[in-house]
Design a protein around this motif. Structure first.
Motif, PDB file in Angstrom:
ATOM      1  N   ALA A   1       4.926 -14.820   2.509  1.00  0.00           N
ATOM      2  CA  ALA A   1       4.211 -14.554   3.545  1.00  0.00           C
ATOM      3  C   ALA A   1       3.470 -13.182   3.562  1.00  0.00           C
ATOM      4  O   ALA A   1       2.382 -13.011   4.370  1.00  0.00           O
ATOM      5  N   ALA A   2       3.998 -12.250   2.818  1.00  0.00           N
ATOM      6  CA  ALA A   2       3.341 -10.803   2.636  1.00  0.00           C
ATOM      7  C   ALA A   2       1.863 -11.058   1.696  1.00  0.00           C
ATOM      8  O   ALA A   2       0.914 -10.569   2.513  1.00  0.00           O
ATOM      9  N   LEU A   3       1.957 -12.154   0.931  1.00  0.00           N
ATOM     10  CA  LEU A   3       0.529 -12.221   0.308  1.00  0.00           C
ATOM     11  C   LEU A   3      -0.271 -13.081   1.011  1.00  0.00           C
ATOM     12  O   LEU A   3      -1.634 -12.990   1.090  1.00  0.00           O
ATOM     13  N   ASP A   4       0.342 -13.700   2.224  1.00  0.00           N
ATOM     14  CA  ASP A   4      -0.549 -14.491   3.089  1.00  0.00           C
ATOM     15  C   ASP A   4      -1.408 -13.829   3.899  1.00  0.00           C
ATOM     16  O   ASP A   4      -2.466 -14.482   4.307  1.00  0.00           O
ATOM     17  N   THR A   5      -1.165 -12.389   4.182  1.00  0.00           N
ATOM     18  CA  THR A   5      -1.750 -11.795   5.244  1.00  0.00           C
ATOM     19  C   THR A   5      -3.305 -11.327   4.420  1.00  0.00           C
ATOM     20  O   THR A   5      -4.188 -10.919   5.195  1.00  0.00           O
ATOM     21  N   GLY A   6      -3.212 -11.293   3.272  1.00  0.00           N
ATOM     22  CA  GLY A   6      -4.186 -10.804   2.483  1.00  0.00           C
ATOM     23  C   GLY A   6      -4.551  -9.480   2.768  1.00  0.00           C
ATOM     24  O   GLY A   6      -5.783  -8.757   2.318  1.00  0.00           O
ATOM     25  N   SER A   7      -3.433  -8.713   2.915  1.00  0.00           N
ATOM     26  CA  SER A   7      -3.474  -7.033   3.221  1.00  0.00           C
ATOM     27  C   SER A   7      -3.090  -6.420   1.753  1.00  0.00           C
ATOM     28  O   SER A   7      -2.228  -6.954   1.276  1.00  0.00           O
ATOM     29  N   SER A   8      -3.799  -5.482   1.489  1.00  0.00           N
ATOM     30  CA  SER A   8      -3.604  -5.095   0.107  1.00  0.00           C
ATOM     31  C   SER A   8      -2.055  -4.233   0.212  1.00  0.00           C
ATOM     32  O   SER A   8      -1.319  -4.418  -0.930  1.00  0.00           O
ATOM     33  N   PHE A   9      -1.970  -3.664   1.172  1.00  0.00           N
ATOM     34  CA  PHE A   9      -0.407  -2.958   1.445  1.00  0.00           C
ATOM     35  C   PHE A   9       0.597  -4.128   1.206  1.00  0.00           C
ATOM     36  O   PHE A   9       1.528  -3.991   0.293  1.00  0.00           O
TER      37      PHE A   9
ATOM     38  N   VAL B   1      -6.733  -9.556  13.595  1.00  0.00           N
ATOM     39  CA  VAL B   1      -7.104  -9.273  12.090  1.00  0.00           C
ATOM     40  C   VAL B   1      -5.574  -8.896  11.480  1.00  0.00           C
ATOM     41  O   VAL B   1      -4.791  -8.338  11.986  1.00  0.00           O
ATOM     42  N   THR B   2      -5.695  -8.834  10.209  1.00  0.00           N
ATOM     43  CA  THR B   2      -4.648  -8.509   9.390  1.00  0.00           C
ATOM     44  C   THR B   2      -4.839  -6.983   9.555  1.00  0.00           C
ATOM     45  O   THR B   2      -5.560  -6.408   9.275  1.00  0.00           O
ATOM     46  N   TRP B   3      -3.550  -6.258   9.725  1.00  0.00           N
ATOM     47  CA  TRP B   3      -3.356  -4.939   9.982  1.00  0.00           C
ATOM     48  C   TRP B   3      -3.583  -4.219   8.622  1.00  0.00           C
ATOM     49  O   TRP B   3      -3.040  -4.471   7.913  1.00  0.00           O
ATOM     50  N   ASP B   4      -4.717  -3.144   8.463  1.00  0.00           N
ATOM     51  CA  ASP B   4      -4.724  -2.640   7.374  1.00  0.00           C
ATOM     52  C   ASP B   4      -4.822  -1.271   7.513  1.00  0.00           C
ATOM     53  O   ASP B   4      -6.093  -0.517   7.497  1.00  0.00           O
ATOM     54  N   CYS B   5      -3.883  -0.527   8.196  1.00  0.00           N
ATOM     55  CA  CYS B   5      -3.993   1.042   8.152  1.00  0.00           C
ATOM     56  C   CYS B   5      -4.866   1.528   9.141  1.00  0.00           C
ATOM     57  O   CYS B   5      -5.484   2.433   9.157  1.00  0.00           O
ATOM     58  N   GLY B   6      -5.314   0.740  10.265  1.00  0.00           N
ATOM     59  CA  GLY B   6      -6.160   1.111  11.492  1.00  0.00           C
ATOM     60  C   GLY B   6      -7.426   0.770  11.181  1.00  0.00           C
ATOM     61  O   GLY B   6      -8.349   0.821  11.898  1.00  0.00           O
ATOM     62  N   TYR B   7      -7.646   0.243   9.782  1.00  0.00           N
ATOM     63  CA  TYR B   7      -9.337   0.058   9.442  1.00  0.00           C
ATOM     64  C   TYR B   7      -9.295  -1.479   9.869  1.00  0.00           C
ATOM     65  O   TYR B   7      -8.733  -2.440   9.264  1.00  0.00           O
TER      66      TYR B   7
END
Lengths: 300, 662
Positions: free
Chosen positions: A111-119, B550-556
């Motif tokens: 699920a974490a990788l599903d978001t596509g967020s680097s964090f 959108v996917t949350w990316d630190c406010g960006y």
């Protein structure tokens, strides 16, 4: 009966444990801290909120919170919470216990990788790294206990036979206890492995994986994490205090023991800084060596 | 036996017909599917009869001087025939659509025909009762699969992979030739014996025979450190061939080990321990290598080395238990090995087929160029999620039951045995546990980077669906099998029982049934729990606003696909910790200057056994054997001269007064 009661107790008391640990840290650092019941309030608040899903996500992201809680509850059914016997027990159920925890982690990290967020990718990567080195520790700990109790089910490893094991090889059991304690800090994402109180994404492990979850989903994830904390704490309580056949006292003992473990976790968290990411495998390796030494003492 | 003959006729006849009709592309494709599936049904019926405990033998005279053309169908053969039938049929359904994707239609017929012929040779390996026949089938299997591996020979990498595969195959064949020649000195002659040989006269030391068996069959089974041919070969082959090779063909190496190791008599405990160490090393090493690969099919190939490492771990445990007189433990370990063979066949072929279909659509096998595909290919992607869970051995899937039996035998071994045997069992637990943990990391990385998130390349972004349903259907069937096999655990154990009894006579195989406890209901319980959680979740969410953002990316607020965590970065913490063992080479050009423009980071994990063990050894061997290049220099004239000289020598021998034939 006591098995069912203690399961209900565990499910109910689990959110309290992070609260107790946080309170301990607060008191030791001279703050008043959030009220003990704050985790319950958080859960209630999240349950009433709406949800936001990232447009990138798929069904895996929606399924993960449920799977995270379900696998923890399923694993709890296998642990002898009253110190005598679990709801479900059969030879080899400890493998199922480890399997359920891994299944939950499978969904959570996907699920974490599903978001596509680097964090969140970073969090998943770290969680998986920890899992790589934590899995052998858990198995060696179980193996040492199996050698000590001659059992192959969690209800034997952590059940009535543990009293005899203390008598025969107290040092081994103590080493396993210490090793499981170290493992608890890693599995439940507590300090010095992870910092549940941090607000900087780059330093998080568990928290950063659930950044994109919201509302009831986030509540489920928090509850599932608290359950995992409680599960490992319950294993420690069983190990430290063989109390089979004590009836209601055994159930009350579980509650008291869980609170003690939570306070201890708070003590650890307030007394040491977070480990560097690259130190974590070494930390887990030492935990594994500790359990393995226990095994060697047992078979010498 | 008649079903077996029907299957053989279907496959060999089908292969010939498809090859003949290869110009009629469509007809050939339909014909190949029909004949393969028909043959598979026949083979499956034959295998099921054998698994029920029926022993059948059939023989006919042949023109060769080595015994007779003898076939034998017994439970042990049935265990390996069933996956050949099942995976063969599903891969054959998949193949025409897959081969039609990127390539021109020209070579499709030949490839399909070879695939069908490969199935026939594989089945023959499992039923041959004559060592010469076995060797012929073995070599045919190697050569046909080499033809399929090296199909796209325009690519130099494919050529190299094919060459390595051929060399490994010949070393394996050579070892077997020696082994069978030695075995023919016994009373059994060229027939594969059914009872242990004991201390038969004229046999070389057992250690030599066991060594030859381990090398001959171990190469095909990719037991570490004999695995080096596998990653390249599996990556180079078309996906349905990789699926069959990785899921089924290499397990025929285990068939050989299981057929011949028990014959070589009660082996000393040391062999079991050695095999366990090799298995443990292969399992933990393979999975870490899988974790550090970027090529999708290489990830799967190394994961195969992990999975087939668990089988020798179980076989070694069984041999050890037999040597030390623990029949129950041996039964548990044999069953674990056989069940693992089945689970691996289903799950690994699923992943190869699914990943192959996607790779053809995305035009890349690079994980970093996939991404965001589960949304676009829900059926295929979901099947892959299930298959990966089975390969990791998560509860509710078939893989868990196999790993459960393996761990149980290792734990019981640790409790029951003493001395060095116990220590090896303890180490086996550690290796298998590490492999399980790292396999989770490996496949979450594979799925998370490959299928989830956002498309990482233009090609991946342009893929709209999984294309032909014939690509998705076989994969979905395999995913269903992954879930169903665990529910069918009790019947499966019943089917395996005669084979286990064949491996360890007098084994209490029936005693396993109560041991598995509630495992068969696990999938049902988990599904029920999932339904309950889904209902509960729906109740929690009732009336709550659900928004999409959108996917949350630190406010960006404009996250780009390139900002996602990459496959290399997901693996980096583990590969960095294991750097002393992996020797991952990193090339890093840091940004320079005040306004840096270019930077470069590249990590490559080499196959160390190949680079540090085999390559130097082969280079030395070449130098040593350089003398022979004078004799063999590739000129027809010279060879004709050799033939002439040989004829003259024979002629002289014929007329020599004392010697020569009458």
């Amino acid at each position: 009966m006591t098995a069912l009661l203690s399961l209900a107790l565990l499910l109910g008391i689990a959110p309290l444990l992070p609260g107790i640990a946080a309170k301990t840290v607060a008191v030791l650092t001279g703050r008043r801290g959030a009220p003990l019941l704050q985790p319950y309030r958080d859960l209630g608040r999240l349950a009433r909120k709406g949800l936001v899903y990232s447009s990138v996500t798929t069904w895996l992201f929606r399924a993960a919170p449920g799977a995270w809680v379900l696998t923890a509850v399923a694993a709890a059914c296998l642990v002898p919470l009253d110190g005598a016997s679990a709801l479900v027990h059969f030879p080899g159920d400890f493998l199922l216990f480890a399997g359920f925890l891994a299944l939950g982690r499978y969904f959570l990290t996907l699920a974490a990788l599903d978001t596509g967020s680097s964090f969140e990718g970073m969090g998943a990567s770290r969680e998986l790294t920890i899992n790589c080195f934590a899995e052998p520790v858990l198995f060696v700990a179980f193996l040492t206990l199996a050698l000590a109790t001659h059992g192959l089910s969690l209800s034997e490893l952590f059940g009535p036979a543990i009293a005899g094991a203390w008598a025969r090889g107290g040092a081994s059991v103590a080493m396993v206890g210490l090793s499981l304690g170290l493992l608890l800090l890693a599995e439940a994402a507590r300090g010095p492995i992870d910092d549940p109180a941090t607000h900087l994404e780059l330093t998080m492990i568990h928290e950063v994986m659930i950044l994109d979850h919201s509302g009831p989903d986030l509540g489920l994830l928090l509850y599932g994490s608290a359950l995992r904390f409680a599960l490992f704490a319950a294993l420690l309580v069983d190990l430290a205090w063989p109390r089979a056949g004590a009836g209601p006292v055994a159930v009350a003992g579980l509650a008291a023991g869980l609170v003690v473990v939570a306070v201890l976790v708070g003590l650890v968290e307030s007394s040491m800084a977070r480990l560097r990411m690259m130190r974590i495998p070494q930390y887990l390796f030492s935990a594994g060596v500790l359990a393995a030494l226990g095994a060697l003492l047992m078979i010498r | 036996m008649s079903w077996l003959a029907a299957a053989g006729a279907c496959w060999v006849g089908g292969a010939a017909l498809v090859r003949l009709l290869r110009r009629q592309d469509r007809t050939a494709a339909v014909l190949s599917v029909l004949t393969t599936v028909a043959g598979a049904v026949g083979l499956a019926l034959a295998a099921l009869a054998a698994l029920g405990g029926r022993f059948e033998a059939w023989q006919a005279p042949w023109a060769l001087p080595f015994g007779s053309f003898a076939l034998r169908l017994d439970p042990l053969a049935g265990v390996f025939l069933l996956p050949i039938a099942a995976i063969g049929a599903l891969a054959a359904l998949f193949a025409p659509a897959y081969l039609g994707l990127g390539r021109g239609p020209g070579s499709r017929g030949s490839s399909l025909a070879a695939f069908e012929f490969l199935l026939a040779t594989m089945a023959l390996v499992a039923v041959a009762a004559n060592t010469v026949l076995l060797l012929m089938a073995w070599e045919a299997m190697t050569i046909v699969s080499w033809y399929l591996v090296a199909g796209e020979h325009q690519d130099p990498e494919v050529r190299a992979a094919g060459r390595n595969y051929l060399i490994a195959g010949h070393v394996s064949g050579g070892a077997l030739l020696l082994l069978f020649t030695f075995l023919s000195q016994t009373n059994a002659g060229w027939t594969i014996p059914t009872v242990p040989l004991g201390a038969a006269a004229g046999l070389p030391p057992t250690a030599l025979l066991v060594g030859l068996t381990l090398v001959g069959f171990g190469i095909k089974a990719a037991v570490a450190p004999l695995h080096v041919w596998l990653p390249d070969a599996h990556a180079a082959a078309p996906s349905h061939v990789s699926a069959l090779m990785s899921g089924v063909l290499i397990t025929l190496g285990f068939y050989g080990l299981l057929r011949f190791l028990p014959l070589l008599g009660p082996l000393p405990a040391g062999w079991g321990m050695g095999l366990m160490v090799a298995g443990g090393l292969g399992a933990s090493g393979g999975v870490v290598m899988a974790l550090s690969q970027r090529d999708v099919k290489r990830v799967l190939a190394y994961s195969t080395i992990e999975n087939v490492g668990l089988v020798p771990l179980a076989i070694g445990a069984a041999l050890l238990a037999t040597a030390l007189g623990r029949p129950m433990l041996a039964t548990l370990a044999w069953t674990a090995a056989l069940l693992h063979v089945w689970n691996h066949a289903v799950a690994k072929s699923l992943l190869f087929l699914g990943a192959g279909a996607i790779a053809e659509r995305v035009h890349s096998r690079d994980l970093e160029r996939w991404g965001g595909l589960l949304r676009r290919m829900p059926a295929l992607g979901t099947s892959l999620v299930v298959g990966a869970a089975a390969l990791v051995g998560l509860p509710g899937t078939a893989g868990f039951a196999g790993e459960w039996l393996l761990f149980m035998s290792l734990f019981r071994g640790s409790l029951e045995l003493t001395g060095p045997a116990r220590l090896v069992m303890l180490l086996g637990v550690v290796a298998a546990a590490f492999a399980a943990g790292a396999a989770l990391a490996c496949f979450v990385r594979f799925l998370g980077v490959g299928l989830l998130g956002r498309a990482r390349s233009r090609e991946a972004a342009e893929v709209a669906s999984s294309g032909s349903p014939w690509l998705a259907i076989p994969v979905a069937v395999l995913a269903g099998l992954c879930l169903a096999l665990v529910a069918l655990l009790r019947p499966l154990l019943e089917w395996l029982a005669p084979a286990v009894e064949q491996l360890a006579p007098g084994a209490p195989a029936a005693a396993l049934q109560p041991l598995v406890g509630p495992l068969p209901w696990l999938a049902g319980v988990l599904l029920g729990g999932a339904a309950a959680v889904a209902l509960g979740g729906a109740w929690l969410r009732r009336g709550r606003p659900v928004r999409s953002g959108v996917t949350w990316d630190c406010g960006y607020s404009h996250p780009a696909p390139a900002m996602q965590y990459t496959a290399a970065s997901v693996a980096q913490p583990v590969t960095r910790v294991l750097q002393p063992a992996l020797r991952t080479a990193v090339r890093w050009t840091p940004p320079r200057g005040l306004w840096p423009t270019a930077l470069h980071w590249e990590a490559r994990t080499p196959e160390r056994a190949l680079a540090e063990l085999y390559r130097p050894a082969f280079v030395r061997l070449t130098r040593l054997l350089r003398f022979f290049t004078r004799i063999q220099q590739g000129q027809v004239m010279v060879y004709l001269r050799y033939v002439g000289v040989a004829l003259l020598v024979l002629l002289a021998w014929l007329f020599f007064p004392t010697g020569g034939p009458r």
